[in-house]
Design an enzyme around this catalytic site. Structure first.
Site, short mmCIF file in Angstrom:
data_model
loop_
_atom_site.label_atom_id
_atom_site.label_comp_id
_atom_site.label_asym_id
_atom_site.label_seq_id
_atom_site.Cartn_x
_atom_site.Cartn_y
_atom_site.Cartn_z
CE1 TYR A 1 18.95 -12.34 5.32
CE2 TYR A 1 17.58 -10.40 5.71
CZ TYR A 1 18.83 -11.03 5.71
OH TYR A 1 19.94 -10.33 6.12
CG HIS B 1 23.07 -9.80 1.28
ND1 HIS B 1 21.91 -10.55 1.28
CD2 HIS B 1 23.59 -9.95 2.53
CE1 HIS B 1 21.75 -11.10 2.47
NE2 HIS B 1 22.76 -10.76 3.24
#
Length: 331
Positions: A56, A140
């Site tokens: 992010y 992830h």
């Protein structure tokens, strides 16, 4: 706000969680003060679970979240981050909008689910967060890296948990098949599933959610609004980060109209539906401003009439077997 334990771990999370992708400049820039105020608003509303990732904003979300959380006692909140995308310095110039983030392209992402990669990525995350530990670590998006994720990445997380470095481990993805495999074939405490159990997509009911219940694994649900369509259905809305198909837009509008007839909102119904399944420990919502946080908290707390769920089932807008909020089951 109610808290729920993640699997058999000692980690407890609030029913509503703050997702930090927005303060990592997802799609558009967010100022430092706006990011800090978003985290502050979450704290004011009783949210104590905060999720982030190196992905992010190329680490920006981790840095901002860690800086904002330093104002609060460490023992009173839960932080999760993710491994699998290792950040390496890059001198390519330009921005990172190709990956969805309005930040300078100072680093490049390297897929790495090796044991060494997991530890190195986590160490870098701790440095950006300014913490000596995180509570939860997810693998992830290992979609295209299943062999390494199961053979090296998961055992590395298991060792970190055994060493007490982290309290709970899991995997986070936008699909249910591999998450179901993690639930059935490993000892993960929690899985983070985005967009697969919503008012528009109940595919997680076919495999993941029943498996999680069977194995005592917790589920954190992201993507309650399917990236926008269930927050504000309009012709230019997005569904799973792409333009919304016409058929889904029509369905979302019909659900919205039904919600308004019953004195509630589409957003409240979307969040309540996610939270209703007994395997779900927390609903993760991304926010980029204090106003968005307050709205999400308001909608999450709003009661949704049982009559709405009955109408959605009667009209075929919701499967008859899909769980609805406890105490509001239609008769």
């Amino acid at each position: 706000m109610n808290r729920h334990r993640l699997g058999r771990s000692g980690v407890e999370v609030t029913g509503l969680a703050f997702g930090a992708s927005g303060i990592g400049n997802l799609y558009t820039e967010v100022g430092e003060e706006a990011a800090r105020q978003a985290v502050r608003a979450a704290w004011q509303r009783g949210i104590r679970y905060f999720d982030t990732a190196p992905h992010y904003g190329l680490g920006l979300a981790e840095r901002r979240l860690g800086a904002a959380l330093r104002a609060y006692p460490r023992g009173q909140y839960i932080v999760s981050t993710k491994v699998g995308r290792r950040l390496e310095p890059a001198d390519t110039g330009g921005d990172d909008l190709a990956h969805g983030f309005a930040v300078p392209a100072t680093h490049r992402r390297v897929w790495d689910f090796s044991a060494d990669g997991v530890r190195r990525t986590l160490e870098a995350s701790l440095e950006r967060l300014g913490l000596d530990r995180v509570d939860v670590v997810y693998l992830h998006d290992p979609d295209d890296h299943a062999e390494q994720a199961f053979r090296e990445g998961y055992p590395a997380l298991e060792r970190l948990r055994a060493e007490g470095v982290v309290g709970a481990i899991g995997a986070g993805m936008n699909q249910t098949a591999m998450l179901t495999r993690f639930v059935r074939d490993t000892d993960v405490d929690v899985v983070l599933c985005a967009g697969r159990h919503t008012l528009l997509d109940q595919s997680a009911l076919t495999d993941l959610l029943p498996a999680a219940r069977e194995h005592g694994t917790s589920v954190v649900l992201g993507g309650a609004f399917n990236s926008g369509l269930l927050a504000n259905p309009r012709p230019d809305a997005t569904y799973d980060y792409a333009p919304a198909p016409a058929g889904l837009l029509e369905r979302a509008l019909r659900i919205e109209e039904a919600a308004e007839r019953h004195g509630t909102t589409l957003r409240a119904a979307a969040l309540a539906f996610c939270a209703a399944h007994p395997a779900v420990a927390s609903v993760l919502v991304g926010a980029r401003s204090a106003a968005e946080v307050h709205d999400c908290a308001d909608q999450f707390a709003a009661p949704v009439p049982a009559a709405l769920w009955q109408e959605l089932r009667d009209t075929g807008l919701l499967p008859s077997g899909a769980p609805v909020p406890a105490g509001e089951e239609p008769s």
